[in-house]
Design a protein around this motif. Structure first.
Motif, PDB file in Angstrom:
ATOM      1  N   ARG A 156      17.192 -48.681 -15.390  1.00  0.00           N
ATOM      2  CA  ARG A 156      16.188 -47.799 -16.261  1.00  0.00           C
ATOM      3  C   ARG A 156      15.334 -46.706 -15.401  1.00  0.00           C
ATOM      4  O   ARG A 156      14.973 -45.847 -15.616  1.00  0.00           O
ATOM      5  CB  ARG A 156      15.328 -48.713 -16.946  1.00  0.00           C
ATOM      6  CG  ARG A 156      14.450 -48.060 -17.981  1.00  0.00           C
ATOM      7  CD  ARG A 156      13.248 -48.976 -18.647  1.00  0.00           C
ATOM      8  NE  ARG A 156      12.427 -49.380 -17.637  1.00  0.00           N
ATOM      9  CZ  ARG A 156      11.278 -50.184 -17.794  1.00  0.00           C
ATOM     10  NH1 ARG A 156      11.109 -50.789 -19.104  1.00  0.00           N
ATOM     11  NH2 ARG A 156      10.323 -50.385 -16.882  1.00  0.00           N
ATOM     12  N   ALA A 157      15.110 -47.173 -14.032  1.00  0.00           N
ATOM     13  CA  ALA A 157      14.291 -46.334 -13.379  1.00  0.00           C
ATOM     14  C   ALA A 157      15.233 -44.950 -12.974  1.00  0.00           C
ATOM     15  O   ALA A 157      14.752 -43.997 -12.914  1.00  0.00           O
ATOM     16  CB  ALA A 157      13.860 -47.007 -12.003  1.00  0.00           C
ATOM     17  N   PHE A 213      17.500 -43.639 -14.964  1.00  0.00           N
ATOM     18  CA  PHE A 213      17.443 -42.982 -16.140  1.00  0.00           C
ATOM     19  C   PHE A 213      16.363 -42.246 -16.209  1.00  0.00           C
ATOM     20  O   PHE A 213      16.337 -41.211 -17.078  1.00  0.00           O
ATOM     21  CB  PHE A 213      17.654 -44.002 -17.158  1.00  0.00           C
ATOM     22  CG  PHE A 213      19.247 -44.471 -17.393  1.00  0.00           C
ATOM     23  CD1 PHE A 213      20.213 -44.255 -16.755  1.00  0.00           C
ATOM     24  CD2 PHE A 213      19.488 -45.259 -18.818  1.00  0.00           C
ATOM     25  CE1 PHE A 213      21.509 -44.845 -17.037  1.00  0.00           C
ATOM     26  CE2 PHE A 213      20.886 -45.894 -19.060  1.00  0.00           C
ATOM     27  CZ  PHE A 213      21.945 -45.625 -17.940  1.00  0.00           C
ATOM     28  N   ARG A 214      14.921 -43.006 -15.913  1.00  0.00           N
ATOM     29  CA  ARG A 214      14.018 -42.030 -16.164  1.00  0.00           C
ATOM     30  C   ARG A 214      13.951 -40.988 -15.362  1.00  0.00           C
ATOM     31  O   ARG A 214      13.524 -39.797 -15.940  1.00  0.00           O
ATOM     32  CB  ARG A 214      12.697 -42.951 -15.710  1.00  0.00           C
ATOM     33  CG  ARG A 214      11.202 -42.541 -15.592  1.00  0.00           C
ATOM     34  CD  ARG A 214      10.105 -43.217 -15.163  1.00  0.00           C
ATOM     35  NE  ARG A 214      10.416 -44.646 -15.797  1.00  0.00           N
ATOM     36  CZ  ARG A 214      10.340 -45.867 -15.055  1.00  0.00           C
ATOM     37  NH1 ARG A 214      10.446 -45.755 -13.816  1.00  0.00           N
ATOM     38  NH2 ARG A 214      10.223 -46.960 -16.101  1.00  0.00           N
ATOM     39  N   GLU A 215      14.598 -40.744 -14.322  1.00  0.00           N
ATOM     40  CA  GLU A 215      14.602 -39.493 -13.513  1.00  0.00           C
ATOM     41  C   GLU A 215      15.613 -38.535 -14.132  1.00  0.00           C
ATOM     42  O   GLU A 215      15.343 -37.431 -14.046  1.00  0.00           O
ATOM     43  CB  GLU A 215      15.029 -39.851 -12.105  1.00  0.00           C
ATOM     44  CG  GLU A 215      14.822 -38.658 -11.149  1.00  0.00           C
ATOM     45  CD  GLU A 215      15.026 -38.823  -9.690  1.00  0.00           C
ATOM     46  OE1 GLU A 215      15.517 -37.820  -8.977  1.00  0.00           O
ATOM     47  OE2 GLU A 215      14.461 -40.296  -9.300  1.00  0.00           O
ATOM     48  N   SER A 270      16.811 -38.651 -17.412  1.00  0.00           N
ATOM     49  CA  SER A 270      16.373 -38.006 -18.842  1.00  0.00           C
ATOM     50  C   SER A 270      15.553 -39.201 -19.413  1.00  0.00           C
ATOM     51  O   SER A 270      16.028 -40.406 -19.540  1.00  0.00           O
ATOM     52  CB  SER A 270      17.650 -37.897 -19.748  1.00  0.00           C
ATOM     53  OG  SER A 270      17.324 -37.946 -21.051  1.00  0.00           O
ATOM     54  N   PRO A 271      14.571 -38.681 -19.918  1.00  0.00           N
ATOM     55  CA  PRO A 271      13.389 -39.735 -20.559  1.00  0.00           C
ATOM     56  C   PRO A 271      14.009 -40.259 -21.742  1.00  0.00           C
ATOM     57  O   PRO A 271      13.536 -41.366 -22.242  1.00  0.00           O
ATOM     58  CB  PRO A 271      12.279 -38.831 -20.741  1.00  0.00           C
ATOM     59  CG  PRO A 271      12.474 -37.581 -19.900  1.00  0.00           C
ATOM     60  CD  PRO A 271      13.800 -37.454 -19.775  1.00  0.00           C
ATOM     61  N   TRP A 299      16.986 -41.347 -22.109  1.00  0.00           N
ATOM     62  CA  TRP A 299      17.903 -42.577 -21.760  1.00  0.00           C
ATOM     63  C   TRP A 299      17.082 -43.814 -21.360  1.00  0.00           C
ATOM     64  O   TRP A 299      17.490 -44.879 -21.570  1.00  0.00           O
ATOM     65  CB  TRP A 299      18.890 -42.285 -20.510  1.00  0.00           C
ATOM     66  CG  TRP A 299      19.882 -41.206 -21.064  1.00  0.00           C
ATOM     67  CD1 TRP A 299      20.280 -40.992 -22.240  1.00  0.00           C
ATOM     68  CD2 TRP A 299      20.470 -40.390 -20.178  1.00  0.00           C
ATOM     69  NE1 TRP A 299      21.380 -40.068 -22.224  1.00  0.00           N
ATOM     70  CE2 TRP A 299      21.436 -39.560 -20.758  1.00  0.00           C
ATOM     71  CE3 TRP A 299      20.437 -39.949 -18.596  1.00  0.00           C
ATOM     72  CZ2 TRP A 299      22.187 -38.714 -20.431  1.00  0.00           C
ATOM     73  CZ3 TRP A 299      21.205 -38.974 -18.049  1.00  0.00           C
ATOM     74  CH2 TRP A 299      22.112 -38.168 -18.922  1.00  0.00           C
ATOM     75  N   GLU A 300      15.920 -43.322 -20.749  1.00  0.00           N
ATOM     76  CA  GLU A 300      15.113 -44.436 -20.204  1.00  0.00           C
ATOM     77  C   GLU A 300      14.564 -45.693 -21.496  1.00  0.00           C
ATOM     78  O   GLU A 300      14.331 -46.728 -21.490  1.00  0.00           O
ATOM     79  CB  GLU A 300      13.880 -43.948 -19.521  1.00  0.00           C
ATOM     80  CG  GLU A 300      12.751 -44.991 -19.162  1.00  0.00           C
ATOM     81  CD  GLU A 300      11.432 -44.499 -18.760  1.00  0.00           C
ATOM     82  OE1 GLU A 300      10.472 -45.037 -18.334  1.00  0.00           O
ATOM     83  OE2 GLU A 300      11.293 -43.175 -19.129  1.00  0.00           O
ATOM     84  N   ARG A 301      14.449 -44.814 -22.498  1.00  0.00           N
ATOM     85  CA  ARG A 301      13.919 -45.581 -23.877  1.00  0.00           C
ATOM     86  C   ARG A 301      14.953 -46.322 -24.601  1.00  0.00           C
ATOM     87  O   ARG A 301      14.818 -46.603 -25.739  1.00  0.00           O
ATOM     88  CB  ARG A 301      13.065 -44.442 -24.669  1.00  0.00           C
ATOM     89  CG  ARG A 301      11.786 -44.158 -24.017  1.00  0.00           C
ATOM     90  CD  ARG A 301      10.930 -43.362 -24.949  1.00  0.00           C
ATOM     91  NE  ARG A 301      11.607 -42.015 -25.311  1.00  0.00           N
ATOM     92  CZ  ARG A 301      11.242 -40.879 -24.483  1.00  0.00           C
ATOM     93  NH1 ARG A 301      10.581 -41.032 -23.354  1.00  0.00           N
ATOM     94  NH2 ARG A 301      11.817 -39.791 -24.831  1.00  0.00           N
ATOM     95  N   SER A 302      16.184 -45.855 -24.184  1.00  0.00           N
ATOM     96  CA  SER A 302      17.496 -46.531 -24.730  1.00  0.00           C
ATOM     97  C   SER A 302      17.450 -48.136 -24.728  1.00  0.00           C
ATOM     98  O   SER A 302      16.850 -48.719 -23.897  1.00  0.00           O
ATOM     99  CB  SER A 302      18.687 -45.968 -24.229  1.00  0.00           C
ATOM    100  OG  SER A 302      18.806 -44.433 -24.309  1.00  0.00           O
ATOM    101  N   PHE A 315      23.078 -48.951 -22.490  1.00  0.00           N
ATOM    102  CA  PHE A 315      23.295 -48.653 -21.140  1.00  0.00           C
ATOM    103  C   PHE A 315      24.621 -48.409 -20.964  1.00  0.00           C
ATOM    104  O   PHE A 315      24.976 -47.317 -20.107  1.00  0.00           O
ATOM    105  CB  PHE A 315      22.689 -49.555 -20.164  1.00  0.00           C
ATOM    106  CG  PHE A 315      20.955 -49.282 -20.031  1.00  0.00           C
ATOM    107  CD1 PHE A 315      20.235 -48.819 -21.152  1.00  0.00           C
ATOM    108  CD2 PHE A 315      20.319 -49.667 -18.864  1.00  0.00           C
ATOM    109  CE1 PHE A 315      18.876 -48.673 -20.810  1.00  0.00           C
ATOM    110  CE2 PHE A 315      18.950 -49.491 -18.791  1.00  0.00           C
ATOM    111  CZ  PHE A 315      18.222 -48.907 -19.874  1.00  0.00           C
TER     112      PHE A 315
END
Length: 165
Positions: A43-44, A46-48, A50-51, A53-56, A61
């Motif tokens: 998740r970390a 993904f945060r970098e 695309s935001p 993807w982070e919230r998926s 995943f």
């Protein structure tokens, strides 16, 4: 995630030294924490990247890795190939393979977490040498997931940064 990995390892060791119903609970909790260490690491990353993807959702995943990210990498590979950047092509190929491996790990880890959390009728199997397994997954394998996730995620993120700079 490193902290969560350490908690998981503590739970694993506690399960080894505990008896009765608590032993099963500590073992299940170890699988759960091993999964979350991996999940939080991905998740970390993904945060970098695309935001969105982070919230998926957790279950998405693997698809993000093997579809969205891999497709983006492959399209960038074509561009690198056209300009004969063989080093970048090699690194992108490595990142695409890393996406597939990472997807397999997180899928397996999430499956183990679901069994640990929601299927108490599936017993944790303890054997004489203080190891245990759940649904065919040895705890030593679960212990290794986080290290593998860190290496694979690092490979992907390094290439991602380069091609999206």
């Amino acid at each position: 995630m490193k902290e969560v990995q350490e908690v998981a390892h503590h739970l694993q060791k506690t399960a080894h030294s505990t008896e009765g119903v608590e032993r099963d609970a500590f073992a299940r909790s170890a699988y759960n924490r091993y999964y979350y260490a991996c999940y939080l690491e991905i998740r970390a990353v993904f945060r970098e990247m695309s935001p969105d993807w982070e919230r998926s959702a957790h279950k998405s995943f693997p698809e993000i890795l093997t579809s969205s990210i891999s497709k983006n990498l492959k399209s960038r590979r074509k561009a690198a190939s056209r300009v004969e950047d063989t080093e970048l092509v090699r690194r992108i190929d490595q990142a695409v393979r890393a996406c597939k491996e990472l997807a397999k790990i997180i899928e397996k880890a999430n499956g183990a977490r679901i069994v640990a959390d929601y299927n108490p009728e599936i017993e944790v199997g303890f054997n004489g040498n203080a190891r245990f397994s759940l649904n065919g997954i040895e705890i030593t394998e679960a212990h290794q997931w986080y290290g593998q996730v860190r290496v694979l995620a690092s490979q992907i993120l390094s290439v991602w940064r380069q091609i999206n700079a």
